[in-house]
Design a protein around this motif. Structure first.
Motif, PDB file in Angstrom:
ATOM      1  N   PHE A 198       1.265   8.396   5.483  1.00  9.60           N
ATOM      2  CA  PHE A 198       1.075   9.806   5.832  1.00  9.60           C
ATOM      3  C   PHE A 198       1.271  10.767   4.661  1.00  9.60           C
ATOM      4  O   PHE A 198       1.338  11.977   4.866  1.00  9.60           O
ATOM      5  N   LEU A 199       1.385  10.218   3.443  1.00  8.98           N
ATOM      6  CA  LEU A 199       1.378  11.107   2.273  1.00  8.98           C
ATOM      7  C   LEU A 199      -0.048  11.168   1.749  1.00  8.98           C
ATOM      8  O   LEU A 199      -0.803  10.196   1.865  1.00  8.98           O
ATOM      9  N   THR A 200      -0.407  12.303   1.155  1.00 10.85           N
ATOM     10  CA  THR A 200      -1.715  12.355   0.499  1.00 10.85           C
ATOM     11  C   THR A 200      -1.589  11.617  -0.840  1.00 10.85           C
ATOM     12  O   THR A 200      -0.471  11.355  -1.311  1.00 10.85           O
ATOM     13  N   LEU A 259      -5.002  11.531   3.209  1.00 12.03           N
ATOM     14  CA  LEU A 259      -3.850  10.666   3.478  1.00 12.03           C
ATOM     15  C   LEU A 259      -4.111   9.269   2.938  1.00 12.03           C
ATOM     16  O   LEU A 259      -5.239   8.768   3.008  1.00 12.03           O
ATOM     17  N   THR A 279       0.851  -1.180   0.000  1.00 12.04           N
ATOM     18  CA  THR A 279       0.000   0.000   0.000  1.00 12.04           C
ATOM     19  C   THR A 279       0.891   1.234   0.000  1.00 12.04           C
ATOM     20  O   THR A 279       2.048   1.180   0.403  1.00 12.04           O
ATOM     21  N   PRO A 280       0.347   2.358  -0.451  1.00 19.43           N
ATOM     22  CA  PRO A 280       1.163   3.582  -0.461  1.00 19.43           C
ATOM     23  C   PRO A 280       1.464   4.059   0.958  1.00 19.43           C
ATOM     24  O   PRO A 280       0.763   3.683   1.896  1.00 19.43           O
ATOM     25  N   PRO A 281       2.502   4.886   1.132  1.00 17.09           N
ATOM     26  CA  PRO A 281       2.886   5.341   2.480  1.00 17.09           C
ATOM     27  C   PRO A 281       1.738   6.031   3.206  1.00 17.09           C
ATOM     28  O   PRO A 281       1.042   6.867   2.632  1.00 17.09           O
ATOM     29  N   TYR A 333       1.798  11.183  -3.027  1.00 16.92           N
ATOM     30  CA  TYR A 333       2.375   9.883  -3.375  1.00 16.92           C
ATOM     31  C   TYR A 333       2.701   9.818  -4.865  1.00 16.92           C
ATOM     32  O   TYR A 333       3.781   9.353  -5.257  1.00 16.92           O
TER      33      TYR A 333
END
Lengths: 245, 470
Positions: free
Chosen positions: A96-98, A135, A92-94, A102
Motif C-alpha cells: 500500500f505504499l506508492t 501503489l 516485493t515492496p509493501p 517505498y
C-alpha cells in the motif's frame, strides 16, 4: 575482531546451513575481493538464495563463519546489512505504499540524505517515473524489479548482493542494468550476483562460482574458462550432470 | 475438470494451507479445544438462565455463528490477499481459471461449498459436540438441544457465509452499491429493534431452534441458496489492474509521528490501514460489534447481578478487545518485506506497538462515554487504569506468542490455549477485585510493566526465531 581490514569484502569459511534434514548449503568456502563482479551460478534449488541470506545475516548458519565488509554477519546481522545493498529473490515492496513512498521509506531506514535527488535520478534512469504515484501492489513485475533495484543502490553501498537482478526486465532495461553494474564495479565497488542465466555471468562477471545441491563445484573466472577454450554453458552442464550422477 | 475434483482439491488445499502453518496436530487440536470450551460453557448455562431473560443465551449463540459465518466468508475473499503474500497467487486453486479451462462460476461455486463444509466441521460441529457433552450433566440442557443446534447453528453460519459472498459480489459491481446495501441493513436493524418483534420470530434459524418445524428451516435454506445463487450468477471477476494514483503521504505522516522511535514505520502502518479495503472504518466496525455486545450484556446483567461494577468490567473487556488492533496492524506486511534491510523483528514490533498505542485513543473515547452511562463518572480513573493495563498486557501476550503474525498463529491450538491461559486469570482477578470496591480495579495499572516486558521479550524471541528459520 569485527570491522577488521581484510582484502576480502566477502569471506565464508566452511559455511553450512541445514533446515531439518535438508542440507541447503554444505560447508562452502568463498573469498571475494573488492572491485569484483562476482556471479554465483547454479540450477534452481541449488542453494543460491540461501547463500545470499547467510551473507546478509537474514538467516543464521548451522556451522561455519561469514564476514561481510569485515563484519561477522551471523553475530551482527543488522550491522552487516547497514553498509550493503540487497535485492532479494522474491520479496516485493509493501502493497500500500506508492513506488516513491517505498524509496523514501528505505531511504529513511538507510539514512539517505539526498533522498529527493536519488528518487528523481532512479525514476528517470530506470524509466519508470510513471509508477511514482502508483501503489506497489498495482505495479507490473518488471516495474517492481526496477523499484527493488533502485532501493538496493539508493545509499550507494560499496557492496551489493543481488538475486536474479534481470528477471522480468525487457532487453533494453537488461542492457541498462548490466551497464550500470559494470560501471558501478568500475568505480571500485563490489557486486555479488546470483543467477541461473549463464549468458549474464559470461558477459559481465569477473569471477564465478558454480553451485549444485549446496556444494561449490567450481570457483574461477569466465576469462579462465575462455583461456581453456571452454564454453561456460557446456562446462556448467557437464559439471552439474557429473555431480548429479 | 469436474466440479467434484475441484471441490475435493480445494478441501485438501484448505487443510494443507492450515497444516503447513501449524502442523497437522496443531490445527487438528483447534476443534478439540472448541469442544472442550463449549462443554465447559454448557456447565455455566444454569447460571445464565437464572440471571438473564429467557432465550438470551440461544439468541447470542445464533448471532455469534451468523457473525462467524460472515467473517469466514469475508476472509475467504478478502483474506486471500494475506494468503497470497504467503503462498503466491498461482498456488491457489481459486485462481486456476487463469491457467486451466474452468469457469469462474464453477470455481466460486466450489469455493462457497468448500468454505461451508470445511468451516462447519471446524467451527460448528465441535461446539455442538461440546453442548452434547454438557447435556449429559446439565439438566437445563435437553438432549434434543444438540441435534437441533447442529441444524440451527449450521443454518446461521451458512447464512453468514452466503451473506458475505453476496455482499462481496455487490461490492465487485459497485462499492457504492455495497455502501447502500449496508446502509439498508443498518436501517432495517434499527427498525427491527424499535418494532419490538422478538428475534426468535424474525431470525429463521433461531425460530427453528426455539420452535422446531420444517418451515423456518426450509425458508433458511432457500434464503441461503438465493444469496449464494445471486453471488454466482452475477459474479464479476476481471482481476483488474488498478491505475489509481496517490499523493505521497509518507513524509508528512512521518513528521506527524516524529516522536516515535521509527516514524516511517508508524506512518506506513497508518497508510496501510487507510489505503487497504475498508479504510480506517474497518477497525472501528470490527471493534464496534463485540464492544456493542458487551455493552448490551452488561446493561442487562447489572440488573440481575447486584454488586457488579459494569463500567469497570466494560473497561477490562475493552482492554482485551483493543489488543485485536494489533492484528490489523500486522495484517498488511510480513517481516520478509524488511528482512534484507538493516532492521530486526524487534524494531518492527516496537513500531507496531507505537502505532497501537496511538490507536488506543479510539477505545478511550468509548470509555469516556461508557463510564458515565454505567452510572458513575468518577470511576473513569480506575476504569482507565484497568483498561490501560489489560490493553498493554493483552497485546504483550500476543506479541510474545505470535510476533508479527497473530492472524496466523492464534489458530494454532497450543498458542491459542497459552493466550487464553495468560489473559483470562488477570481478567477474572480484576473483575473480582472490582466487586468489593470498583477503585481496586486501579491495580490493573500494574499490568503495564508486565505488558512492556512481554513486548520486549517477544521482540527478541521472534527476532531470534526469524534468524534461525527464515
Amino acid at each position: 575482531m569485527d570491522g577488521e581490514i581484510s582484502e576480502y569484502v566477502i569471506e565464508a569459511r566452511n559455511l553450512r546451513k541445514e533446515y531439518g534434514e535438508v542440507v541447503a548449503v554444505a560447508g562452502i568456502e568463498l573469498a571475494i575481493r573488492k572491485g569484483e563482479l562476482y556471479g554465483l551460478l547454479g540450477p534452481n534449488g541449488s542453494g543460491k538464495t540461501t547463500i545470499i541470506r547467510l551473507l546478509t545475516g537474514q538467516v543464521q548458519p548451522t556451522a561455519g563463519s561469514v564476514r561481510v565488509m569485515g563484519i561477522d554477519a551471523a553475530a551482527h546481522p543488522v550491522d552487516a546489512r547497514t553498509g550493503i545493498g540487497v535485492i532479494p529473490e522474491q520479496e516485493t515492496p509493501p502493497s500500500f505504499l506508492t513506488a516513491e513512498e517505498y524509496l523514501r521509506f528505505v531511504g529513511d531506514i538507510r539514512h539517505v540524505e539526498d533522498i529527493e535527488e536519488q528518487c528523481d535520478w532512479w525514476f528517470s534512469y530506470l524509466d519508470f517515473d510513471d509508477a511514482r504515484t502508483r501503489l506497489c501492489k498495482d505495479l507490473s513485475r518488471g516495474t517492481r524489479q526496477k523499484l527493488m533495484f533502485a532501493q538496493a543502490f539508493l545509499h550507494r553501498p560499496p557492496l551489493a548482493l543481488i538475486d536474479e537482478p534481470l528477471i522480468n526486465l525487457d532487453p533494453v532495461m537488461q542492457r541498462k542494468v548490466k551497464d550500470f553494474l559494470m560501471d558501478y564495479v568500475g568505480a571500485g565497488n563490489t557486486i555479488f550476483l546470483s543467477t541461473h542465466i549463464l549468458a549474464i555471468a559470461e558477459e559481465i562477471c569477473t569471477g564465478i562460482a558454480i553451485l549444485n545441491r549446496g556444494e561449490l563445484l567450481f570457483t574461477g573466472s569466465p576469462a579462465e574458462l575462455r583461456e581453456r577454450h571452454e564454453d561456460l554453458e557446456r562446462f556448467f552442464l557437464n559439471l552439474i550432470s557429473g555431480h548429479t550422477e | 475438470m469436474a466440479f467434484g475434483t475441484l471441490f475435493t482439491a480445494m478441501l485438501k488445499e484448505e487443510w494443507r494451507m492450515h497444516s503447513t502453518m501449524f502442523g497437522d496436530l496443531g490445527f487438528f487440536l483447534f476443534p478439540v479445544i472448541l469442544t472442550v470450551f463449549a462443554a465447559l460453557a454448557s456447565l455455566a448455562v444454569p447460571v445464565f438462565i437464572a440471571v438473564m431473560p429467557p432465550g438470551t443465551v440461544s439468541a447470542a449463540a445464533h448471532l455469534f455463528y451468523l457473525i462467524a459465518g460472515v467473517s469466514v466468508g469475508s476472509f475467504g475473499l478478502l483474506g486471500r490477499e494475506v494468503m497470497n503474500r504467503r503462498f503466491g497467487q498461482a498456488s491457489l486453486l481459486a485462481y486456476s481459471s487463469r491457467s486451466l479451462p474452468i469457469s469462474e462460476r464453477t470455481i466460486i461455486g466450489a469455493f462457497i461449498l468448500k468454505d461451508c463444509l470445511y468451516y462447519f466441521l471446524f467451527w460448528v460441529a465441535p461446539a455442538v459436540a461440546g453442548v452434547a457433552i454438557g447435556s449429559l450433566v446439565v439438566a437445563e440442557i435437553p438432549f434434543t438441544a444438540a441435534p437441533l443446534l447442529l441444524v440451527s447453528l449450521g443454518l446461521s453460519f451458512f447464512l453468514g457465509i452466503a451473506a458475505a459472498f453476496f455482499l462481496s459480489t455487490v461490492y465487485a459491481w459497485s462499492p457504492r452499491a455495497l455502501a447502500t446495501a449496508i446502509g439498508f441493513l443498518v436501517i432495517a436493524g434499527v427498525l427491527f429493534a424499535i418494532s419490538g418483534i422478538p428475534l426468535a420470530k424474525a431470525f429463521l434459524p433461531l425460530t427453528f431452534y426455539t420452535a422446531p418445524a420444517p418451515l423456518p428451516a426450509v425458508m433458511s435454506v432457500l434464503i441461503i441458496l438465493l444469496l449464494a445463487g445471486i453471488s454466482i450468477a452475477f459474479l464479476n471477476i476481471d482481476f483488474p489492474e488498478s491505475s489509481r494514483r496517490y499523493r505521497s503521504r509518507l513524509p508528512v505522516l512521518a513528521r506527524t509521528f516524529a516522536m516515535t522511535s521509527s516514524p516511517c514505520f508508524v506512518a506506513k502502518d497508518f497508510i496501510d490501514l487507510r489505503r487497504s479495503d475498508g479504510g480506517m472504518g474497518k477497525i472501528v466496525f470490527s471493534f464496534l460489534f463485540p464492544v456493542a455486545i458487551i455493552w448490551l450484556l452488561l446493561t442487562i446483567l447489572q440488573y440481575f447481578i447486584p454488586g457488579l461494577a459494569p463500567g469497570i468490567i466494560f473497561a477490562i473487556l475493552l482492554g482485551v478487545f483493543t489488543s485485536t488492533f494489533y492484528n490489523w496492524l500486522t495484517e498488511y506486511d510480513l517481516f520478509t518485506t524488511y528482512a534484507f534491510l538493516p532492521v530486526t523483528v524487534a524494531q518492527v514490533v516496537r513500531a507496531k506497538i507505537e502505532s497501537y498505542l496511538i490507536l488506543n485513543f479510539i477505545p478511550v473515547l468509548f470509555l469516556l462515554v461508557a463510564i458515565p452511562f454505567f452510572g458513575d463518572a468518577r470511576l473513569f480513573l480506575p476504569a482507565l487504569a484497568a483498561f490501560a493495563g489489560l490493553s498493554l498486557y493483552a497485546v504483550g501476550v500476543t506479541v510474545y506468542l505470535c510476533g508479527l503474525t497473530p492472524n496466523v498463529m492464534l489458530y494454532d491450538a497450543r498458542t491459542f490455549l497459552l493466550y487464553i491461559a495468560a489473559i483470562a486469570p488477570f481478567v477474572l482477578i480484576l473483575i473480582f477485585l472490582s466487586i468489593p470496591s470498583p477503585w481496586y480495579a486501579t491495580a490493573g495499572i500494574l499490568l503495564v510493566p508486565a505488558g512492556l516486558a512481554l513486548i520486549r521479550k517477544g521482540g527478541e524471541r521472534h527476532t531470534s526465531f526469524a534468524e534461525r528459520n527464515f
